[in-house]
Scaffold this active site. Structure first.
Site, PDB file in Angstrom:
ATOM      1  N   ASP A  94       0.798  -1.225   0.000  1.00 35.08           N
ATOM      2  CA  ASP A  94       0.000   0.000   0.000  1.00 35.08           C
ATOM      3  C   ASP A  94       0.830   1.275   0.000  1.00 35.08           C
ATOM      4  O   ASP A  94       0.378   2.318   0.462  1.00 35.08           O
ATOM      5  CB  ASP A  94      -0.905  -0.022   1.248  1.00 35.08           C
ATOM      6  CG  ASP A  94      -0.124  -0.343   2.510  1.00 35.08           C
ATOM      7  OD1 ASP A  94       1.109  -0.132   2.514  1.00 35.08           O
ATOM      8  OD2 ASP A  94      -0.727  -0.809   3.484  1.00 35.08           O
ATOM      9  N   GLU A 116      -0.668  -9.021  -1.618  1.00 32.94           N
ATOM     10  CA  GLU A 116      -1.258  -8.540  -0.362  1.00 32.94           C
ATOM     11  C   GLU A 116      -2.422  -7.581  -0.637  1.00 32.94           C
ATOM     12  O   GLU A 116      -2.498  -6.469  -0.107  1.00 32.94           O
ATOM     13  CB  GLU A 116      -0.222  -7.870   0.544  1.00 32.94           C
ATOM     14  CG  GLU A 116      -0.641  -7.870   2.001  1.00 32.94           C
ATOM     15  CD  GLU A 116       0.351  -7.156   2.920  1.00 32.94           C
ATOM     16  OE1 GLU A 116       1.059  -6.264   2.470  1.00 32.94           O
ATOM     17  OE2 GLU A 116       0.372  -7.510   4.108  1.00 32.94           O
ATOM     18  N   GLU A 130      -2.019   5.054   3.160  1.00 29.92           N
ATOM     19  CA  GLU A 130      -2.003   3.654   2.706  1.00 29.92           C
ATOM     20  C   GLU A 130      -3.391   3.092   2.434  1.00 29.92           C
ATOM     21  O   GLU A 130      -3.572   2.301   1.512  1.00 29.92           O
ATOM     22  CB  GLU A 130      -1.283   2.772   3.730  1.00 29.92           C
ATOM     23  CG  GLU A 130       0.234   2.952   3.763  1.00 29.92           C
ATOM     24  CD  GLU A 130       0.697   4.117   4.615  1.00 29.92           C
ATOM     25  OE1 GLU A 130      -0.162   4.838   5.174  1.00 29.92           O
ATOM     26  OE2 GLU A 130       1.916   4.327   4.717  1.00 29.92           O
ATOM     27  N   HIS A 204       6.470   4.327  14.015  1.00 33.61           N
ATOM     28  CA  HIS A 204       6.884   5.269  12.973  1.00 33.61           C
ATOM     29  C   HIS A 204       5.738   5.795  12.131  1.00 33.61           C
ATOM     30  O   HIS A 204       5.935   6.662  11.302  1.00 33.61           O
ATOM     31  CB  HIS A 204       7.888   4.617  12.022  1.00 33.61           C
ATOM     32  CG  HIS A 204       7.251   3.657  11.064  1.00 33.61           C
ATOM     33  ND1 HIS A 204       6.747   2.452  11.464  1.00 33.61           N
ATOM     34  CD2 HIS A 204       7.009   3.740   9.740  1.00 33.61           C
ATOM     35  CE1 HIS A 204       6.241   1.820  10.414  1.00 33.61           C
ATOM     36  NE2 HIS A 204       6.371   2.585   9.357  1.00 33.61           N
ATOM     37  N   ARG A 206       2.999   7.565  10.121  1.00 28.01           N
ATOM     38  CA  ARG A 206       2.695   8.975   9.876  1.00 28.01           C
ATOM     39  C   ARG A 206       1.552   9.482  10.748  1.00 28.01           C
ATOM     40  O   ARG A 206       1.622  10.539  11.337  1.00 28.01           O
ATOM     41  CB  ARG A 206       2.300   9.092   8.402  1.00 28.01           C
ATOM     42  CG  ARG A 206       2.383  10.412   7.763  1.00 28.01           C
ATOM     43  CD  ARG A 206       1.949  10.274   6.315  1.00 28.01           C
ATOM     44  NE  ARG A 206       2.947   9.577   5.512  1.00 28.01           N
ATOM     45  CZ  ARG A 206       3.864  10.192   4.780  1.00 28.01           C
ATOM     46  NH1 ARG A 206       3.889  11.496   4.736  1.00 28.01           N
ATOM     47  NH2 ARG A 206       4.739   9.515   4.080  1.00 28.01           N
ATOM     48  N   HIS A 236      13.147   4.679  13.922  1.00 24.31           N
ATOM     49  CA  HIS A 236      13.000   4.947  12.488  1.00 24.31           C
ATOM     50  C   HIS A 236      13.798   6.187  12.102  1.00 24.31           C
ATOM     51  O   HIS A 236      13.987   7.095  12.909  1.00 24.31           O
ATOM     52  CB  HIS A 236      11.506   5.161  12.192  1.00 24.31           C
ATOM     53  CG  HIS A 236      11.115   4.970  10.757  1.00 24.31           C
ATOM     54  ND1 HIS A 236      11.196   5.972   9.837  1.00 24.31           N
ATOM     55  CD2 HIS A 236      10.653   3.882  10.104  1.00 24.31           C
ATOM     56  CE1 HIS A 236      10.778   5.515   8.664  1.00 24.31           C
ATOM     57  NE2 HIS A 236      10.448   4.238   8.806  1.00 24.31           N
TER      58      HIS A 236
END
Ligand code: UDP
Length: 359
Positions: A94, A116, A130, A204, A206, A236
């Site tokens: 994604d 996936e 995503e 990590h 967003r 990260h």
């Protein structure tokens, strides 16, 4: 057959590599195209799988915006696809790379296969961007390779024709088997940390950056201070993540802050952990193979199979809810390791289906 595999980030390499290598081992003329959306972390992962891209689009720039990634991938991928004329292109997951590559393939009338497919959190803004990427890729793809039956149902509910959907498991389990056969987990881990008992943490996403990440870290700090436990935390590379982590727990000696580790090292840390706290998608799928319980530090998950199988819980991101989740996780000692996401034969299934051989 000339399949083209396109990837740009660490998690994409993990799940694309076993499929790409399977095609190669069958003697197919497979091409690997790296966008390098996340340069360093992608490169680290390519080394693990001894993969060398045929093309490197090198799109990453400092402080890149999502739209600028889309624009650069579009512009640089098209000439490669026109030159190579692959029969099919494979994208995974994604990311912005996956979405843009799927769109680029669609525009050029090259069939797209989505590894996936069918994951949904149900909230268009979480994970961002995503959830939108996944939906758009699934609409554009000819082959939808879903990891689970639930993912297939998600697609059927959206009106996608059943003949495009194939339940094949998640290639992350293929990747794990490859890695487990390569290294001795204990000796790997001992080179990284000299601890017998610790929690493994990754954060990590967003949508968590900001207050949510701060409250997650505070909840963890509250718990480990009380029970006198350590947290091993590969931080990260995102500078915004680093700033928050340093401000919140940089001076807390119970947090062992380390640089992102390579995949083999990460799995050895997972193998030795008491349990895991994460907002990563991939880690949720890997932990069951090591019999580890997962606290998912997010509001939603597109992998409810983890929770249904008793391998994890969705904690939310407030300090109090994290603290409570950690108490629950510390009482939950798993030892079984049947992974609800796959059986290690995903690459073989994808190969046979795209060759028209059925499963
Ligand atoms: N990972 C790694 N080194 C680290 C942290 C994570 O190799 O220091 C691996 C981890 O095993 C997982 C993947 O990176 O497979 C997750 O990547 P990320 O969290 O960036 O993305 P997501 O899974 O959320 O898409």
């Amino acid at each position: 057959m000339k399949p083209c595999f396109i990837f740009g980030t660490r998690p994409e390499v993990i799940k694309v590599a076993p499929v790409y290598l399977y095609f190669k081992n069958q003697g197919e003329n497979a091409i690997a195209v790296a966008t390098a959306q996340h340069r360093e972390m992608m490169d680290m992962m390519l080394q693990v799988f001894d993969m060398e891209p045929d093309y490197d689009l090198n799109v990453m720039t400092h402080n890149q915006s999502l739209n600028s990634i889309v624009a650069r991938v579009m512009e640089r991928l098209e000439p490669v696809l026109l030159k190579e004329s692959p029969d099919i292109i494979f994208v995974q997951g994604d990311t912005t790379t996956a979405f843009t590559a799927a769109l680029c393939g669609f525009h050029l009338s090259i069939p797209v296969a989505h590894i996936e497919a069918g994951l949904r959190s149900g909230d268009l803004y979480d994970p961002f961007p995503e959830e939108l990427n996944r939906r758009l890729i699934d609409v554009a793809s000819k082959y939808l390779f879903t990891p689970t039956k639930r993912a297939k149902e998600n697609l059927l509910k959206e009106g996608i024709e059943e003949k495009r959907i194939f339940v094949v498991g998640n290639s992350v389990v293929d990747a794990l088997e490859y890695v487990k056969s390569k290294i001795d987990m204990n000796s790997y881990r001992e080179r990284l940390v000299a601890l017998d008992d610790y929690i493994l943490l990754t954060l990590h996403r967003r949508e968590n950056i900001g207050e949510k990440m701060r409250s997650v870290l505070r909840g963890i700090a509250q718990f480990i201070d009380e029970v006198d436990l350590r947290v091993v935390f590969p931080v990260h590379k995102n500078p915004r993540v680093r700033e928050i982590v340093n401000q919140e727990v940089g001076n807390n000696p119970r947090f062992i802050l380390i640089e992102p580790v390579d995949y083999l090292q990460f799995l050895s840390l997972l193998d030795g952990a008491r349990f895991v706290v994460t907002d990563s998608g991939g880690v949720q799928e890997e932990a069951p193979s090591f019999g580890k319980f997962v606290v998912v530090a997010r509001q939603t998950t597109e992998r409810p199979e983890l929770i249904e199988a008793g391998f994890g819980l969705l904690s939310g991101t407030s300090q109090e809810s994290i603290y409570k989740a950690l108490i629950e996780a510390s009482q939950n000692r798993l030892c079984i390791s049947e992974n609800p996401f796959g059986d290690g034969k995903t690459s073989e299934r994808i190969y046979k289906i795209t060759r028209g051989e059925g499963i």
